[in-house]
Scaffold this motif. Sequence first.
Motif, PDB file in Angstrom:
ATOM      1  N   ASN A   1       6.568  11.600   0.840  1.00 37.04           N
ATOM      2  CA  ASN A   1       6.033  13.058   1.241  1.00 37.04           C
ATOM      3  C   ASN A   1       6.709  14.279   0.591  1.00 37.04           C
ATOM      4  O   ASN A   1       7.705  14.869   1.108  1.00 37.04           O
ATOM      5  N   TRP A   2       6.525  14.288  -0.881  1.00 32.97           N
ATOM      6  CA  TRP A   2       6.903  15.417  -1.639  1.00 32.97           C
ATOM      7  C   TRP A   2       6.351  16.589  -1.759  1.00 32.97           C
ATOM      8  O   TRP A   2       4.993  16.385  -2.090  1.00 32.97           O
ATOM      9  N   GLU A   3       6.729  17.823  -1.261  1.00 34.48           N
ATOM     10  CA  GLU A   3       6.141  19.145  -1.599  1.00 34.48           C
ATOM     11  C   GLU A   3       6.070  19.658  -2.963  1.00 34.48           C
ATOM     12  O   GLU A   3       7.125  19.672  -3.310  1.00 34.48           O
ATOM     13  N   ASN A   4       4.977  19.743  -3.609  1.00 40.19           N
ATOM     14  CA  ASN A   4       5.172  20.470  -4.996  1.00 40.19           C
ATOM     15  C   ASN A   4       4.522  21.762  -5.095  1.00 40.19           C
ATOM     16  O   ASN A   4       4.651  22.591  -6.190  1.00 40.19           O
ATOM     17  N   ASP A   5       3.668  22.192  -3.744  1.00 45.48           N
ATOM     18  CA  ASP A   5       3.086  23.601  -3.939  1.00 45.48           C
ATOM     19  C   ASP A   5       4.248  24.652  -3.743  1.00 45.48           C
ATOM     20  O   ASP A   5       5.113  24.675  -2.796  1.00 45.48           O
ATOM     21  N   ALA A   6       4.341  25.394  -4.772  1.00 51.98           N
ATOM     22  CA  ALA A   6       5.477  26.472  -4.825  1.00 51.98           C
ATOM     23  C   ALA A   6       5.312  27.507  -3.548  1.00 51.98           C
ATOM     24  O   ALA A   6       6.381  27.755  -3.295  1.00 51.98           O
TER      25      ALA A   6
ATOM     26  N   PRO B   1       0.988  -1.135  -0.042  1.00 55.11           N
ATOM     27  CA  PRO B   1      -0.006  -0.051  -0.015  1.00 55.11           C
ATOM     28  C   PRO B   1       0.870   1.339  -0.023  1.00 55.11           C
ATOM     29  O   PRO B   1       1.953   1.363   0.668  1.00 55.11           O
ATOM     30  N   VAL B   2       0.453   2.229  -0.786  1.00 55.93           N
ATOM     31  CA  VAL B   2       1.036   3.532  -0.804  1.00 55.93           C
ATOM     32  C   VAL B   2       0.386   4.646  -0.181  1.00 55.93           C
ATOM     33  O   VAL B   2      -0.629   4.933  -0.283  1.00 55.93           O
ATOM     34  N   LEU B   3       1.317   5.402   0.625  1.00 60.68           N
ATOM     35  CA  LEU B   3       0.828   6.550   1.314  1.00 60.68           C
ATOM     36  C   LEU B   3       1.470   7.771   0.857  1.00 60.68           C
ATOM     37  O   LEU B   3       2.723   7.884   1.311  1.00 60.68           O
ATOM     38  N   ASN B   4       0.914   8.704  -0.057  1.00 56.12           N
ATOM     39  CA  ASN B   4       1.704   9.841  -0.473  1.00 56.12           C
ATOM     40  C   ASN B   4       1.272  11.249   0.330  1.00 56.12           C
ATOM     41  O   ASN B   4       0.220  11.481   0.352  1.00 56.12           O
ATOM     42  N   GLY B   5       2.097  11.568   1.216  1.00 55.75           N
ATOM     43  CA  GLY B   5       1.674  12.671   2.194  1.00 55.75           C
ATOM     44  C   GLY B   5       1.612  13.935   1.322  1.00 55.75           C
ATOM     45  O   GLY B   5       0.931  14.768   1.604  1.00 55.75           O
ATOM     46  N   ASN B   6       2.363  14.378   0.284  1.00 56.11           N
ATOM     47  CA  ASN B   6       2.090  15.116  -0.635  1.00 56.11           C
ATOM     48  C   ASN B   6       2.529  16.843   0.095  1.00 56.11           C
ATOM     49  O   ASN B   6       1.767  18.059   0.001  1.00 56.11           O
ATOM     50  N   GLY B   7       3.536  16.733   1.462  1.00 55.68           N
ATOM     51  CA  GLY B   7       3.664  17.865   2.081  1.00 55.68           C
ATOM     52  C   GLY B   7       2.807  18.196   3.020  1.00 55.68           C
ATOM     53  O   GLY B   7       2.737  19.429   3.277  1.00 55.68           O
ATOM     54  N   SER B   8       1.947  17.247   3.723  1.00 62.04           N
ATOM     55  CA  SER B   8       1.072  17.389   4.740  1.00 62.04           C
ATOM     56  C   SER B   8       0.152  18.417   4.756  1.00 62.04           C
ATOM     57  O   SER B   8      -0.189  19.492   5.500  1.00 62.04           O
ATOM     58  N   PRO B   9      -0.732  18.423   3.533  1.00 57.11           N
ATOM     59  CA  PRO B   9      -1.849  19.289   3.427  1.00 57.11           C
ATOM     60  C   PRO B   9      -2.874  19.391   4.457  1.00 57.11           C
ATOM     61  O   PRO B   9      -3.993  20.104   4.647  1.00 57.11           O
TER      62      PRO B   9
ATOM     63  N   ASP C   1      11.459   9.974  -1.867  1.00 55.63           N
ATOM     64  CA  ASP C   1      10.624  11.211  -2.142  1.00 55.63           C
ATOM     65  C   ASP C   1      10.204  11.915  -1.160  1.00 55.63           C
ATOM     66  O   ASP C   1       9.039  12.211  -1.013  1.00 55.63           O
ATOM     67  N   VAL C   2      11.016  12.316  -0.445  1.00 49.11           N
ATOM     68  CA  VAL C   2      10.779  13.283   0.975  1.00 49.11           C
ATOM     69  C   VAL C   2      11.756  14.355   0.840  1.00 49.11           C
ATOM     70  O   VAL C   2      12.840  14.554   0.858  1.00 49.11           O
ATOM     71  N   ASN C   3      11.349  15.648   0.472  1.00 49.84           N
ATOM     72  CA  ASN C   3      11.803  16.832   0.579  1.00 49.84           C
ATOM     73  C   ASN C   3      11.703  18.131   1.589  1.00 49.84           C
ATOM     74  O   ASN C   3      11.371  19.044   1.203  1.00 49.84           O
ATOM     75  N   GLY C   4      11.769  17.429   2.536  1.00 50.73           N
ATOM     76  CA  GLY C   4      11.589  18.535   3.894  1.00 50.73           C
ATOM     77  C   GLY C   4      12.742  19.197   4.069  1.00 50.73           C
ATOM     78  O   GLY C   4      13.908  19.089   3.400  1.00 50.73           O
TER      79      GLY C   4
ATOM     80  N   LYS D   1       5.536  21.570  13.338  1.00 54.13           N
ATOM     81  CA  LYS D   1       6.605  20.547  13.978  1.00 54.13           C
ATOM     82  C   LYS D   1       6.755  19.443  12.979  1.00 54.13           C
ATOM     83  O   LYS D   1       6.034  18.913  12.385  1.00 54.13           O
ATOM     84  N   LYS D   2       8.040  18.969  13.139  1.00 49.47           N
ATOM     85  CA  LYS D   2       8.602  17.664  12.488  1.00 49.47           C
ATOM     86  C   LYS D   2       7.446  16.405  12.735  1.00 49.47           C
ATOM     87  O   LYS D   2       7.252  15.753  11.870  1.00 49.47           O
ATOM     88  N   GLU D   3       7.051  16.401  13.959  1.00 49.44           N
ATOM     89  CA  GLU D   3       6.305  15.246  14.194  1.00 49.44           C
ATOM     90  C   GLU D   3       4.644  15.422  13.607  1.00 49.44           C
ATOM     91  O   GLU D   3       4.110  14.502  13.163  1.00 49.44           O
ATOM     92  N   ASP D   4       4.427  16.657  13.157  1.00 44.64           N
ATOM     93  CA  ASP D   4       3.014  17.011  12.556  1.00 44.64           C
ATOM     94  C   ASP D   4       3.029  16.755  11.302  1.00 44.64           C
ATOM     95  O   ASP D   4       1.944  16.369  10.675  1.00 44.64           O
ATOM     96  N   VAL D   5       4.278  16.524  10.597  1.00 43.63           N
ATOM     97  CA  VAL D   5       4.551  16.460   9.041  1.00 43.63           C
ATOM     98  C   VAL D   5       4.673  15.306   8.578  1.00 43.63           C
ATOM     99  O   VAL D   5       4.899  15.083   7.339  1.00 43.63           O
ATOM    100  N   ALA D   6       4.801  14.281   9.604  1.00 37.05           N
ATOM    101  CA  ALA D   6       5.119  12.774   9.315  1.00 37.05           C
ATOM    102  C   ALA D   6       3.867  12.184   8.565  1.00 37.05           C
ATOM    103  O   ALA D   6       2.730  12.468   9.142  1.00 37.05           O
ATOM    104  N   VAL D   7       3.977  11.432   7.514  1.00 29.93           N
ATOM    105  CA  VAL D   7       2.856  10.627   6.815  1.00 29.93           C
ATOM    106  C   VAL D   7       2.558   9.684   7.743  1.00 29.93           C
ATOM    107  O   VAL D   7       1.178   9.343   8.002  1.00 29.93           O
TER     108      VAL D   7
END
Length: 260
Positions: free
Chosen positions: A162-167, A118-126, A212-215, A138-144
Amino acid sequence: MYMAKRRWKAAASFFLAAALTVSGAELASPISAQAETRDAAATYYIDAANGDDANNGTSEGTAWKTFANLEGLKLTAGQKVLLKAGCTWNEEKLMIKDAKGTAANPVVLGKYGEGADPVLNGNGSPWLDGKISVNSRKKEDVAVVHVQNSEYITIQNLEVTNWENDASDLMGEKSNSVIYDQSKSMLTGILVENHDAGELKGVVIKDNYVHDVNGYMSQNGTEGHKKGSGGIMALVTGGNTESYYTDLKITGNKVEKVCH
C-alpha cells in the motif's frame, strides 16, 4: 508467534509495523439479496485475468474478476474466498464483514492454483478519491485487506502492498534524513477490526507477505488518534460495547519496509 489470549478493548489497536518476520506464533452491483441463498459450503473464486463479475463465482471456470461481489456476502463456517495464484489486483480494497466460521470449520481468505501468491497493491487507497479527503480518512478505510467483525477466519498466502506515490497525497517531507515520504493517510496492508462486536474469537493471519506501506506516522504525543499505520493491524473501534479479540494469532508472516 503472536497469540492474543485476552482483550483488545475499544479505542486500542495492535499492529506489526516494523520490518520483521514473524515466525512460529483463509462494483458490479452488490448481490446481497443472493447471498442468503448460496451454498453454505461454497468456495468463491476470484481471477483478475480471466474472471467476470457477472459469473456466480463458485467455480474456477466461473470466477469473479474483482472484489466487488464480496459486498453483502455473509460468509459462514467452511466457506472460502480464494484469489488465483499469480494474479495482481491494483487499487482495489478487499473487505469482508461479519464472517462467522467455527473452530472446526473456519472461513478462509487465501489463494488457489499453482504459482506466486496473489498480489494486492493498494497504491494509497484511491478507492476513496472524491469521497473522503486524504486528511480525513480513517485507518480502517485505507487498509487494502479489511476484515471487520468476523471470527474464526484465517487470512493466508497473500502479498499486500500500500504505497502512495501521488505527490498531492504525500506529506512532502523527503530530505537527506528522510528516505521515504509518507502519505497523509494512515495506510495499512492487512487490518482486522472489531467494531463494537463484543468478543471475537479465532482470527488467524498467517503466511502473508506485507511490504511497502508508507502510511502517516505520528511525530508527537498530541496525535494519539493518528497512530496505527503499519503492515498488519488488529484494531478495536467504537466504544458502545466492550469489545476484544480472543485467540488472535499472527504467525509466519513476513513484514518489511512499512511505516509504524
